[in-house]
Write a protein that holds these residues in place. Structure first.
Motif, short mmCIF file in Angstrom:
data_model
loop_
_atom_site.label_atom_id
_atom_site.label_comp_id
_atom_site.label_asym_id
_atom_site.label_seq_id
_atom_site.Cartn_x
_atom_site.Cartn_y
_atom_site.Cartn_z
N TRP A 64 21.66 17.49 22.48
CA TRP A 64 23.13 17.86 22.35
C TRP A 64 23.39 18.84 23.48
O TRP A 64 23.22 20.10 23.43
CB TRP A 64 23.46 18.51 21.10
CG TRP A 64 22.79 18.29 19.86
CD1 TRP A 64 22.57 16.89 19.42
CD2 TRP A 64 22.46 18.94 18.58
NE1 TRP A 64 22.09 16.79 18.36
CE2 TRP A 64 22.11 17.80 17.68
CE3 TRP A 64 22.66 20.21 18.31
CZ2 TRP A 64 21.85 18.28 16.51
CZ3 TRP A 64 22.35 20.44 16.90
CH2 TRP A 64 21.91 19.73 16.02
N PRO B 151 22.34 11.63 31.63
CA PRO B 151 22.26 10.50 30.90
C PRO B 151 22.57 10.63 29.26
O PRO B 151 22.22 11.68 28.83
CB PRO B 151 20.84 9.96 31.21
CG PRO B 151 20.12 10.89 31.61
CD PRO B 151 21.13 12.13 32.29
N SER B 152 23.07 9.74 28.62
CA SER B 152 23.25 9.97 27.23
C SER B 152 21.87 9.87 26.32
O SER B 152 21.28 8.96 26.52
CB SER B 152 24.20 8.87 26.79
OG SER B 152 24.52 8.98 25.35
N GLY B 153 21.78 10.68 25.54
CA GLY B 153 20.77 10.81 24.48
C GLY B 153 19.34 10.83 25.16
O GLY B 153 18.35 10.68 24.27
N LYS C 232 23.14 4.93 31.04
CA LYS C 232 24.46 5.37 30.70
C LYS C 232 24.71 6.82 30.95
O LYS C 232 23.66 7.67 30.56
CB LYS C 232 24.76 5.13 29.07
CG LYS C 232 24.73 3.27 29.13
CD LYS C 232 24.59 3.08 27.65
CE LYS C 232 25.54 3.88 26.60
NZ LYS C 232 25.42 3.39 25.52
N SER D 218 28.00 10.30 26.90
CA SER D 218 29.40 10.17 26.21
C SER D 218 30.44 10.80 26.50
O SER D 218 31.71 10.65 26.36
CB SER D 218 28.95 9.64 24.59
OG SER D 218 28.74 10.71 24.08
N ASP D 219 30.21 12.26 26.74
CA ASP D 219 31.29 13.37 27.08
C ASP D 219 31.86 12.93 28.43
O ASP D 219 32.71 14.02 28.62
CB ASP D 219 30.86 14.55 26.79
CG ASP D 219 30.27 14.78 25.18
OD1 ASP D 219 31.11 14.35 24.30
OD2 ASP D 219 29.22 15.28 24.83
N TYR E 227 38.55 9.32 22.32
CA TYR E 227 38.40 10.37 21.94
C TYR E 227 37.99 11.47 23.10
O TYR E 227 38.72 12.53 23.12
CB TYR E 227 37.29 10.18 20.82
CG TYR E 227 36.70 11.46 20.20
CD1 TYR E 227 37.55 12.49 19.93
CD2 TYR E 227 35.34 11.54 20.50
CE1 TYR E 227 36.81 13.83 19.19
CE2 TYR E 227 34.60 12.71 19.83
CZ TYR E 227 35.57 13.77 19.11
OH TYR E 227 34.92 14.88 19.04
N GLU E 228 37.14 11.10 23.82
CA GLU E 228 36.51 11.95 24.80
C GLU E 228 37.58 12.44 25.62
O GLU E 228 37.68 13.73 26.19
CB GLU E 228 35.13 11.53 25.37
CG GLU E 228 34.12 11.32 24.47
CD GLU E 228 34.02 10.16 23.59
OE1 GLU E 228 35.04 9.22 23.74
OE2 GLU E 228 33.39 9.98 22.58
#
Lengths: 237, 237, 237, 237
Positions: free
Chosen positions: C31, C48-50, C77, C80-81, C146-147
């Motif tokens: 996070w 990168p994401s996650g 990727k 996501s933010d 959303y972001e």
């Protein structure tokens, strides 16, 4: 094993138990101490007074008789809390080790002058009932033999409410800190670790709900006797 | 030992005392500083301003006279809090080291503008009475010589209530953080560690009980004088 | 230095800034994320994401243009933010790095939907006023982009109250977490560390006193301008 | 890979998952356990009862069938919580790993007997709704097959409110602690880490505001489905 060897092993164990208190975060600076008794030899081994943990050695552990007289004359003074330990060893005849700490969350309860109620199984697994908080010592108790009177007021807390010191192996001393005990110094340390955690959990519980109720007695019984007594089935024994 | 050697040792001690603050968790980033005075030589050694702890060296410690003028011209600026330290050294004549921190729990009390009451023996062992919180500085104090006025308002807190700076070796500066002191920088660091722990315990105590009472004066006396003064019997001395 | 070398250095810095968030305890699991912009080259580098922190490498940092299109096609990727970061870079034209965390105490304020008031100098040293909490996003904002809308609502919080994003380099996103920024990714990380500490202190302050007042404006001015602007005198510059 | 090799790998994974619980601070002493099921082989591997983490080895992990009978006769007794794990594996057919802890903040909610509401996206990212707290077990449930009944009351909590155990992969057992689960033991551990953090954040949130409202359903939907389900776009898959 001769007496000298037995005492050397006690010193090593007491030294390591003291260090483990520090390692587990229950001790700031030099606040706290662990002792062990050998009832056959009539000796107690305890941490020296006010020696920093990072320079402490097993040789510095202090050996006394059951009245607190030095058995080995090496120049190290015993922890000033020794008289409290001695009263506990005298009155709680089955115990082999005693711990004293000012661990953060337990002290909060001591300063609030409150017993810790049994709010859950983490408590019930080790303490078969509320962990009692002593009354405040009187002025005359404090100005005479303070540390000895601390031991007496602990014993009084157990006697007046008919508590079993083996089933509730710790106490909160009002305005001060905690004492815990057990068959061995290691077990006494473990009980002080659990008391600190239980104190923290109970504080948070009260913040989440007004008027929290203790767990039902049948849950207390179940958890306590799952780990203790003849029908215990927790662990490898 | 000549003057140069004495100052080098001061720099080493001040450096290590600053690192120990960080190690003990009282400092985030570069918030905080330790100084030492040598009254015979008329010099003060203090942390440089805003230097990260992981690249700091003993050589960077800044040496000034008692008015804050640089004694060594090495290009490092002293901590911006130096004028506060200097006022404390001037007015509290027996102290040898000063510490400033923004330690988390102590700051909570500073921001609430409250003295820390004596709720237990952990407090009484070191602070012989409530740790006072200063009044808020006025606008003119802040816009003139802010850091010096901070020192003055600390002294004012002790003078107006007849407090003994040696018996209560720390203060809370309202809306800001804490200063502590002692015979040596190490002792001043120790007092800041104890103040942070006492601040944490006192907060939790108030969460467990409304209207907590301070401990009786006779318990405060007992614990303070068990460790301090002529009849002290804690530790190896 | 050519463009490729510049981007490699950005990746190294962004990688290290992400790790430092973890090291300083602001990140659980995956996070959180840090990015850096190079406005001359028109590129952004982001985590990168996650990807778990213990297996992350500098090579995995994702490079995009200012619309979020991948510049390097390596298969990773971006966080996501990223769209939130891009809006902040677009509207806050002087910033060079952005951080997002779910740090524990700051999230408590986000979940309570509250601004963090200036209760002390620890806050005032970095944030020149309350750290604002955004309004809750509407359903249509959340179900569309959303972001990106998160970025817009952050900017809205600053615009509607006439706040200066350089003087208050962080924001609380209601029900979510925080974003902070600065000239560099390192500075953005530092601001997130300070925000978490300030959030913790402010919570404790309110527990110690009902109706806490923010510090006077003259104290806020003093501390902020002691560290920032032309007359700053904190640090070595 | 033959059956023996498969089981050896399970033992290694369960061993490491147990250690990771300790490493991440969710376990004091020996409180807590992780298990893994292989539904094809009809075996469950679980931590031995009461063995200290610092001397535990992969070989000591206990292998049983789905009724809890020992498959390997090596003399180690399984965790006393095994019957709870078995009920969960039986009723929650898609799960591959189960975790039990007494993690500090989650226990506070258990002791308060409260569900954890969805106060923010940290919660919504993993738990699609409040994390339910079971009812207290009755005396007859506790005195008959306690650990099995604990499993049943967990399942009851999900069935009576129509909850999806895959969308809310954890539960609070009233007066006790938590269980979490997932496709793998690692995932179950991760869910217990998140639950502890969410429990801590929710407690602080309530301290900052009376009458906190859960986040709107559309925000819950957004965050949950951003990470889970067919349209998930978080992470590298």
């Amino acid at each position: 094993m001769n007496q000298k060897q037995t005492i050397e092993l006690m010193k090593q164990r007491v030294f390591e138990a003291n260090l483990s208190l520090k390692k587990m975060g229950l001790i700031k600076l030099t606040w706290g101490n662990v002792s062990e008794i050998n009832r056959d030899l009539g000796v107690v081994v305890i941490k020296p007074s006010g020696v920093p943990y990072d320079v402490m050695t097993p040789e510095q552990m202090v050996v006394t008789d059951l009245e607190g007289n030095l058995v080995e004359k090496k120049g190290w003074k015993p922890s000033s809390d020794l008289p409290t330990h001695l009263v506990l060893y005298q009155k709680f005849e089955a115990i082999g080790g005693v711990v004293h700490t000012h661990s953060t969350n337990a002290v909060m309860w001591a300063q609030a002058g409150r017993d810790i109620p049994v709010y859950g199984t983490t408590h019930a697994d080790t303490f078969y009932g509320s962990v009692p908080c002593t009354r405040m010592l009187t002025e005359s108790e404090i100005t005479s033999c303070y540390e000895q009177e601390t031991g007496k007021v602990i014993v009084e807390s157990f006697v007046k409410d008919g508590l079993d010191y083996q089933a509730i192996p710790a106490v909160i001393v009002q305005g001060h800190g905690i004492f815990s005990w057990g068959d061995t110094p290691e077990k006494a340390v473990e009980n002080s670790v659990i008391l600190e955690e239980v104190a923290k959990m109970a504080l948070g519980t009260e913040q989440l709900k007004k008027q929290v109720e203790p767990v039902p007695n049948y849950l207390l019984d179940k958890h306590y006797y799952r780990k203790h007594g003849k029908k215990a089935y927790y662990g490898q024994n």
